[in-house]
Structures are given as C-alpha cells and as structure tokens.
Write a protein that holds these residues in place. Structure first.
Motif, PDB file in Angstrom:
ATOM      1  N   GLN A 116       0.889  -1.153  -0.042  1.00 24.81           N
ATOM      2  CA  GLN A 116       0.003  -0.012  -0.041  1.00 24.81           C
ATOM      3  C   GLN A 116       0.882   1.177  -0.011  1.00 24.81           C
ATOM      4  OE1 GLN A 116      -3.177  -0.096  -0.513  1.00 24.81           O
ATOM      5  NE2 GLN A 116      -3.946  -2.117   0.395  1.00 24.81           N
ATOM      6  N   GLN A 117       2.247   1.121   0.466  1.00 26.16           N
ATOM      7  CA  GLN A 117       3.168   2.268   0.638  1.00 26.16           C
ATOM      8  C   GLN A 117       3.830   2.277  -0.487  1.00 26.16           C
ATOM      9  OE1 GLN A 117       4.543   2.546   4.512  1.00 26.16           O
ATOM     10  NE2 GLN A 117       2.660   1.203   5.245  1.00 26.16           N
ATOM     11  N   GLY A 118       3.889   1.346  -1.444  1.00 27.62           N
ATOM     12  CA  GLY A 118       4.553   1.540  -2.571  1.00 27.62           C
ATOM     13  C   GLY A 118       5.615   0.706  -2.638  1.00 27.62           C
ATOM     14  N   ILE A 119       5.887  -0.213  -1.694  1.00 30.56           N
ATOM     15  CA  ILE A 119       7.013  -1.058  -1.515  1.00 30.56           C
ATOM     16  C   ILE A 119       6.487  -2.645  -1.857  1.00 30.56           C
ATOM     17  CG2 ILE A 119       8.822  -2.256  -0.008  1.00 30.56           C
ATOM     18  CD1 ILE A 119       8.048   0.355   1.825  1.00 30.56           C
ATOM     19  N   MET A 120       7.539  -3.256  -3.045  1.00 32.19           N
ATOM     20  CA  MET A 120       7.053  -4.514  -3.545  1.00 32.19           C
ATOM     21  C   MET A 120       6.916  -5.561  -2.529  1.00 32.19           C
ATOM     22  SD  MET A 120       6.453  -5.751  -6.238  1.00 32.19           S
ATOM     23  CE  MET A 120       6.673  -7.053  -7.632  1.00 32.19           C
ATOM     24  N   CYS A 121       5.778  -6.276  -2.224  1.00 34.46           N
ATOM     25  CA  CYS A 121       5.898  -7.569  -1.184  1.00 34.46           C
ATOM     26  C   CYS A 121       4.231  -8.035  -1.707  1.00 34.46           C
ATOM     27  CB  CYS A 121       5.637  -7.037   0.238  1.00 34.46           C
ATOM     28  SG  CYS A 121       5.292  -8.251   1.385  1.00 34.46           S
ATOM     29  N   GLN A 122       4.365  -9.301  -1.592  1.00 31.94           N
ATOM     30  CA  GLN A 122       3.290 -10.327  -1.910  1.00 31.94           C
ATOM     31  C   GLN A 122       3.339 -11.494  -0.990  1.00 31.94           C
ATOM     32  OE1 GLN A 122       2.402 -10.986  -6.073  1.00 31.94           O
ATOM     33  NE2 GLN A 122       2.460  -8.968  -6.486  1.00 31.94           N
ATOM     34  N   SER A 123       3.804 -11.359   0.238  1.00 31.16           N
ATOM     35  CA  SER A 123       4.295 -12.478   1.122  1.00 31.16           C
ATOM     36  C   SER A 123       2.945 -13.195   1.763  1.00 31.16           C
ATOM     37  CB  SER A 123       4.733 -11.931   2.442  1.00 31.16           C
ATOM     38  OG  SER A 123       6.192 -11.539   1.927  1.00 31.16           O
ATOM     39  N   CYS A 124       1.727 -12.239   1.828  1.00 31.92           N
ATOM     40  CA  CYS A 124       0.492 -12.641   2.165  1.00 31.92           C
ATOM     41  C   CYS A 124      -0.208 -13.399   1.164  1.00 31.92           C
ATOM     42  CB  CYS A 124      -0.640 -11.531   2.276  1.00 31.92           C
ATOM     43  SG  CYS A 124      -0.533 -10.235   1.617  1.00 31.92           S
ATOM     44  N   LYS A 125       0.004 -13.053  -0.132  1.00 31.04           N
ATOM     45  CA  LYS A 125      -0.360 -13.821  -1.178  1.00 31.04           C
ATOM     46  C   LYS A 125       0.048 -15.262  -1.297  1.00 31.04           C
ATOM     47  CE  LYS A 125      -0.830 -13.861  -6.132  1.00 31.04           C
ATOM     48  NZ  LYS A 125       0.318 -14.751  -6.798  1.00 31.04           N
ATOM     49  N   ASP A 126       1.496 -15.460  -1.077  1.00 33.28           N
ATOM     50  CA  ASP A 126       2.334 -16.606  -1.088  1.00 33.28           C
ATOM     51  C   ASP A 126       1.847 -17.635  -0.093  1.00 33.28           C
ATOM     52  OD1 ASP A 126       3.643 -15.482  -3.306  1.00 33.28           O
ATOM     53  OD2 ASP A 126       5.296 -14.806  -2.015  1.00 33.28           O
ATOM     54  N   ALA A 127       1.274 -16.898   0.970  1.00 30.36           N
ATOM     55  CA  ALA A 127       0.756 -17.674   2.393  1.00 30.36           C
ATOM     56  C   ALA A 127      -0.618 -18.221   1.910  1.00 30.36           C
ATOM     57  CB  ALA A 127       1.267 -17.006   3.486  1.00 30.36           C
ATOM     58  N   CYS A 128      -1.098 -17.844   1.379  1.00 32.68           N
ATOM     59  CA  CYS A 128      -2.715 -18.186   1.484  1.00 32.68           C
ATOM     60  C   CYS A 128      -3.114 -19.316   0.754  1.00 32.68           C
ATOM     61  CB  CYS A 128      -3.585 -16.850   0.930  1.00 32.68           C
ATOM     62  SG  CYS A 128      -5.170 -17.111   1.028  1.00 32.68           S
TER      63      CYS A 128
END
Ligand code: SF4
Ligand code: SF4
Ligand code: SF4
Length: 177
Positions: A116-128
């Motif tokens: 949301q703050q413009g920093i690349m992250c998708q850890s939650c998607k990978d964990a779901c």
C-alpha cells in the motif's frame, strides 16, 4: 466478492468489538461457545493447547484458551482436535460442529501494508492456501493486495508471514462472507 483493503466502508464487520485497537478481542479456538459462555466454562486446563498439532492455542492472560497465529505453524487447519480434547463443554458438540461455521474471523489487511505504501511485497498471497488474496497490477505502480472475503476462512496463515504485521483478523457478519 473482492474487497478493496483501502476502503474502510467496505469493512462492514466487527461483531463484539471489545476494547480499543490496542486491545483487540481475543480469538478463541474454532467452534467455541459465545465469549460469555466460553469464559464461564473454560477452566484454562490446557488440554486444547496440548491437542493442537499446529501449536497455535495458548492460555491467555485471562486464563482462557485463545489463538496466537504467531506461534507454531501459524495457522488453523480446522481439525477440531481442540474441541475434542475439551472436558469443560466450552465448545459446540460434535453434531453442532458439523452444521456450524468454525468461526466468523476473516483476514483484514491494514494500512501498514508495504504494498500500500509502494514497496513491493506479496508475502500474504504466497501464504494463502485458498487464493483469497490477489494483487491488482497497476501500470507504473506497485501491485496492491485485495482480499476476497468469500474465499477467506480465517485460517490466519497470512498473519505471521506479513513483514509489516499489517494483517489482523476481524469478525464479520455472516452476510458479508
Ligand atoms: S482446530 Fe485444530 S489446528 Fe485449529 S486450533 Fe483447534 S486443534 Fe489447532
Ligand atoms: S504481506 Fe503484508 S506488507 Fe506484504 S503485501 Fe501482504 S499485507 Fe502488504
Ligand atoms: S486468513 Fe487464511 S484464508 Fe484468509 S487470507 Fe489469510 S491465509 Fe488466506
């Protein structure tokens, strides 16, 4: 139904909100009785703690069983072993559990989210494991998470992996999930 995580008006939820944001309501194990009935019956014996193979059940400061998704495997598999182990009748009966939702908790992605703050992250998607979290790509911007409530079972698997501690669980009305 896919909900934007940035629109608070869509978070039409939070049953039994107890206390401020600093003291969120405890998450009891799945299929437990209402908070008042649970508090009256749970003796804090710890049998459910020992029964949970995922290691997420604790005895909290109120001496009641509660879930901590930052412990053990970090997610609930809804195996029902905690309910089976309870000798205090603090859970729904086995028959009732067959026809009842485990709980009304669902994931909520808060403003601390890195994406949301413009920093690349998708850890939650990978964990779901249910595919409840997707990322909408934006031309020239960082993709932001979107949570589909109907696909989220509140397992909590996305809570600990989030590097920003942005994910909590909120109780949703049945009509919203
Ligand atoms: S349902 Fe299973 S995984 Fe979930 S808290 Fe109970 S024992 Fe642990
Ligand atoms: S893991 Fe946390 S910080 Fe990363 S995208 Fe998901 S909610 Fe945002
Ligand atoms: S709580 Fe479980 S099902 Fe819901 S978004 Fe997180 S990992 Fe996916």
């Amino acid at each position: 139904m896919s909900h934007s995580v940035t629109d608070p008006s869509r978070r039409a939820f939070l049953l039994g909100k107890r206390g401020s944001a600093k003291t969120p309501p405890a998450i009891r194990p799945p299929w437990t009785l209402s908070e008042a009935d649970f508090a009256a019956r749970c003796s804090g014996c710890g049998d459910c703690v020992d029964a949970c193979a995922e290691g997420i059940v604790i005895i909290d400061a109120d001496k009641l069983a509660a879930i901590d998704f930052r412990r053990g495997e970090g997610l609930c598999t809804f195996c029902g072993a905690c309910a089976d182990a309870c000798h205090d009748d603090a859970f729904l009966s086995q028959d009732e559990r067959c026809s009842s939702a485990a709980w009304a908790w669902r994931a909520v992605i808060g403003n601390a989210c890195l994406a949301q703050q413009g920093i690349m992250c998708q850890s939650c998607k990978d964990a779901c494991q249910t595919g409840a979290i997707t990322f909408r790509y934006q031309l020239g911007g960082v993709a932001k998470p979107e949570l589909a409530l109907v696909q989220c079972d509140g397992c909590g698997g996305c809570v600990a992996p989030c590097p920003a501690a942005a994910i909590t669980l909120g109780k949703f009305e049945a009509s919203h999930v």
